[in-house]
Motif scaffolding. Structure first.
Motif, short mmCIF file in Angstrom:
data_model
loop_
_atom_site.label_atom_id
_atom_site.label_comp_id
_atom_site.label_asym_id
_atom_site.label_seq_id
_atom_site.Cartn_x
_atom_site.Cartn_y
_atom_site.Cartn_z
N ILE A 22 0.84 -1.21 0.00
CA ILE A 22 0.00 0.00 0.00
C ILE A 22 0.87 1.26 0.00
N LEU A 23 1.99 1.21 0.69
CA LEU A 23 2.81 2.42 0.85
C LEU A 23 4.06 2.40 -0.05
N LYS A 24 4.07 1.52 -1.06
CA LYS A 24 5.32 1.34 -1.82
C LYS A 24 5.76 2.60 -2.58
N ASP A 25 4.81 3.46 -2.95
CA ASP A 25 5.19 4.68 -3.68
C ASP A 25 5.23 5.92 -2.79
N GLU A 26 5.10 5.70 -1.50
CA GLU A 26 5.04 6.85 -0.57
C GLU A 26 6.40 7.14 0.04
N VAL A 27 6.64 8.41 0.31
CA VAL A 27 7.78 8.81 1.13
C VAL A 27 7.20 9.27 2.47
N ILE A 28 7.55 8.55 3.53
CA ILE A 28 7.05 8.89 4.85
C ILE A 28 8.05 9.84 5.51
N ALA A 29 7.60 11.07 5.76
CA ALA A 29 8.49 12.08 6.36
C ALA A 29 8.13 12.23 7.83
N VAL A 30 9.02 11.81 8.70
CA VAL A 30 8.80 11.92 10.14
C VAL A 30 9.39 13.26 10.62
N LEU A 31 8.51 14.18 10.99
CA LEU A 31 8.97 15.49 11.47
C LEU A 31 9.08 15.45 12.98
N GLY A 32 10.29 15.64 13.49
CA GLY A 32 10.51 15.60 14.94
C GLY A 32 11.21 14.31 15.32
N TYR B 35 3.56 22.92 2.08
CA TYR B 35 4.04 21.69 1.43
C TYR B 35 2.98 20.58 1.40
N LEU B 36 1.83 20.84 2.01
CA LEU B 36 0.78 19.81 2.05
C LEU B 36 -0.09 19.95 0.80
N THR B 37 0.48 19.47 -0.29
CA THR B 37 -0.16 19.62 -1.60
C THR B 37 -1.20 18.50 -1.79
N PRO B 38 -2.13 18.68 -2.74
CA PRO B 38 -3.23 17.73 -2.92
C PRO B 38 -2.77 16.27 -2.98
N GLY B 39 -3.49 15.42 -2.28
CA GLY B 39 -3.21 13.99 -2.30
C GLY B 39 -2.24 13.52 -1.24
N LYS B 40 -1.55 14.44 -0.59
CA LYS B 40 -0.66 14.02 0.50
C LYS B 40 -1.49 13.62 1.72
N ALA B 41 -0.82 13.02 2.69
CA ALA B 41 -1.49 12.71 3.95
C ALA B 41 -0.76 13.42 5.09
N LEU B 42 -1.53 13.99 5.98
CA LEU B 42 -0.98 14.59 7.19
C LEU B 42 -1.30 13.63 8.32
N TYR B 43 -0.26 13.18 8.99
CA TYR B 43 -0.39 12.11 9.99
C TYR B 43 -0.04 12.64 11.37
N PHE B 44 -0.84 12.28 12.36
CA PHE B 44 -0.58 12.66 13.76
C PHE B 44 -0.54 11.39 14.62
N VAL C 33 3.17 13.08 5.70
CA VAL C 33 3.93 13.97 6.57
C VAL C 33 3.49 13.73 8.01
N CYS C 34 4.42 13.22 8.81
CA CYS C 34 4.09 12.80 10.18
C CYS C 34 4.48 13.88 11.18
N MET C 35 3.50 14.42 11.86
CA MET C 35 3.72 15.50 12.82
C MET C 35 4.11 14.91 14.17
N LEU C 36 5.40 14.60 14.31
CA LEU C 36 5.85 14.03 15.58
C LEU C 36 6.70 15.03 16.35
N LEU C 37 6.37 16.31 16.15
CA LEU C 37 6.91 17.35 17.02
C LEU C 37 6.06 17.40 18.27
#
Ligand SMILES: NC(=O)C1=CN([C@@H]2O[C@H](COP(=O)(O)OP(=O)(O)OC[C@H]3O[C@@H](n4cnc5c(N)ncnc54)[C@H](O)[C@@H]3O)[C@@H](O)[C@H]2O)C=CC1
Ligand SMILES: CC(=O)[C@](C)(O)C(=O)O
Ligand SMILES: [Mg+2]
Ligand SMILES: [Mg+2]
Length: 347
Positions: free
Chosen positions: A27-37, A112-121, A93-97
């Motif tokens: 499911i996540l093979k084409d995703e870049v998971i960015a962990v912020l914090g 940077y949260l352009t259409p189709g991205k996911a914002l994760y908490f 984009v993972c908000m781990l601040l």
């Protein structure tokens, strides 16, 4: 999704058997998971995702925690970036601040949260209290949550031990039609043992209550009250500590963790059982009004505001550390130092 019976109530649960790691990777093979914090949850989730074979990058401001990220093998310019660069590169984009830091970086990140991205908490805080945090995500992105029910430190150590901390999950906004799949996939990817369903609001209300209550605030209050009464009545520190904390954590807590409270009671003397069954009611009745007051304070947003105000100060860390030091220097927790040294396994 498994339907499980929790004490007579049926709830949705996602297990690793039903949602294996291979499915999460697909499911996540084409995703870049960015962990912020890279504080407590950041390292736990980022390292578990990396070890599980996902594309992960870390965004962290310069300083001590940046160095920690380097020490953990994140490569500057390859897998380790500034917060803005990571937010730009990430598709999830993972908000781990810290919750307070999320407020201060939001104005820099949201472009940077352009259409189709996911914002994760990993907490319902930012969204539930959006009038206070001003974190209002655009409508064309997914907004998702996986909240591990424990410290990021345990998330990592339990992963390395082949175990898994359980997490709750929620979808707040599904713009792509893939939000739930993304949520469950990342939940499995960070090493969750299983995932149970919640909402952002229910997560943050229960989480703030739990950590102020039985998990952290109330437990210290309860233990200290008993320790003090024993000391005021002439008991030595070692006796007061052993009878209040050491026996609880070393002998009795593992018993009720394993097989429930009745089983722990059943493995204690009948004298203890009689007294505990008599006294659990008065303790419950004394504590319940405090719990109710706490929940109201969470629900009204008062607890969130206190946390935002204090943790947004430039010297919040020094102030928290000073209060933790006072706790450490207290007689009860200094007694603990000696007691821990005396545990045979520590010799
Ligand atoms: N600590 C834990 O184990 C748990 C945390 N959570 C949630 O996960 C999220 C992250 O929490 P923690 O890991 O405890 O965070 P933390 O307090 O450890 O901070 C994480 C990062 O925020 C950065 N940071 C702080 N202020 C900043 C600022 N003004 N600008 C830029 N960066 C800044 C720090 O450098 C650090 O790397 C929160 O939403 C929290 O409620 C959920 C479950 C457990
Ligand atoms: C570890 C956890 O889940 C807490 C206590 O809620 C937190 O660190 O915020
Ligand atoms: Mg929690
Ligand atoms: Mg919490």
């Amino acid at each position: 999704m498994a339907q499980m019976n929790f004490g007579g109530v049926i709830e949705n649960v996602m297990t690793r058997e039903e949602f294996p790691l291979e499915k999460a990777r697909e499911i996540l093979k084409d995703e870049v998971i960015a962990v912020l914090g890279y504080g407590v949850q950041g390292p736990g989730q980022a390292c578990n995702l990396r070890d599980n074979g996902f594309n992960v990058i870390v965004g962290q401001r310069q300083g001590k925690t940046y160095e920690k990220a380097v020490a953990d093998g994140w490569k500057p310019g390859e897998t380790l970036f500034s917060l803005e660069e990571a937010a730009q590169k990430g598709t999830i984009v993972c908000m781990l601040l810290s919750d307070a830091a999320q407020i201060s970086v939001w104005p820099k990140i949201k472009q940077y949260l352009t259409p189709g991205k996911a914002l994760y908490f990993s907490h319902g805080f930012a969204i539930t209290y959006k009038e206070r945090t001003n974190i209002i995500p655009p409508a064309d992105i997914d907004v998702i949550m996986v909240a591990p029910k424990g410290s990021g430190t345990s998330l990592r150590t339990m992963f390395l031990e082949g175990r898994g901390l359980n997490s709750s999950y929620a979808v707040y906004q599904d713009a792509t039609g893939r939000a739930k799949d993304r949520t469950l996939a990342i939940g499995i990817g960070i090493g969750s043992g299983y995932l149970f369903e919640t909402t952002f609001k229910r997560e943050v209300y229960s989480d703030l209550t739990g950590e102020r209550g039985s998990l952290m605030g109330a437990i210290q209050g309860l233990l200290l009250a008993q320790y003090e009464v024993l000391r005021e009545n002439g008991h030595t520190p070692s006796e007061a500590f052993n009878e209040t904390v050491e026996e609880l954590t070393q002998s009795l807590m593992p018993l009720f963790a394993k097989n429930g409270m009745d089983w722990m009671y059943a493995n204690c003397s009948t004298t203890a059982q009689r007294g505990a069954l008599d006294w659990m009611g008065p303790f419950h009745d004394a504590i319940k009004p405090v719990m109710q007051k706490l929940y109201e304070s969470v629900k009204s947003g008062n607890e969130a505001q206190i946390s935002i105000d204090s943790n947004s100060q430039p010297d919040y860390r020094e102030k928290l550390n000073a209060e933790l030091r006072a706790l450490r220097d207290s007689e009860m927790w200094q007694t603990a130092v000696t007691v821990r040294k005396l545990r045979p396994e520590n010799n």
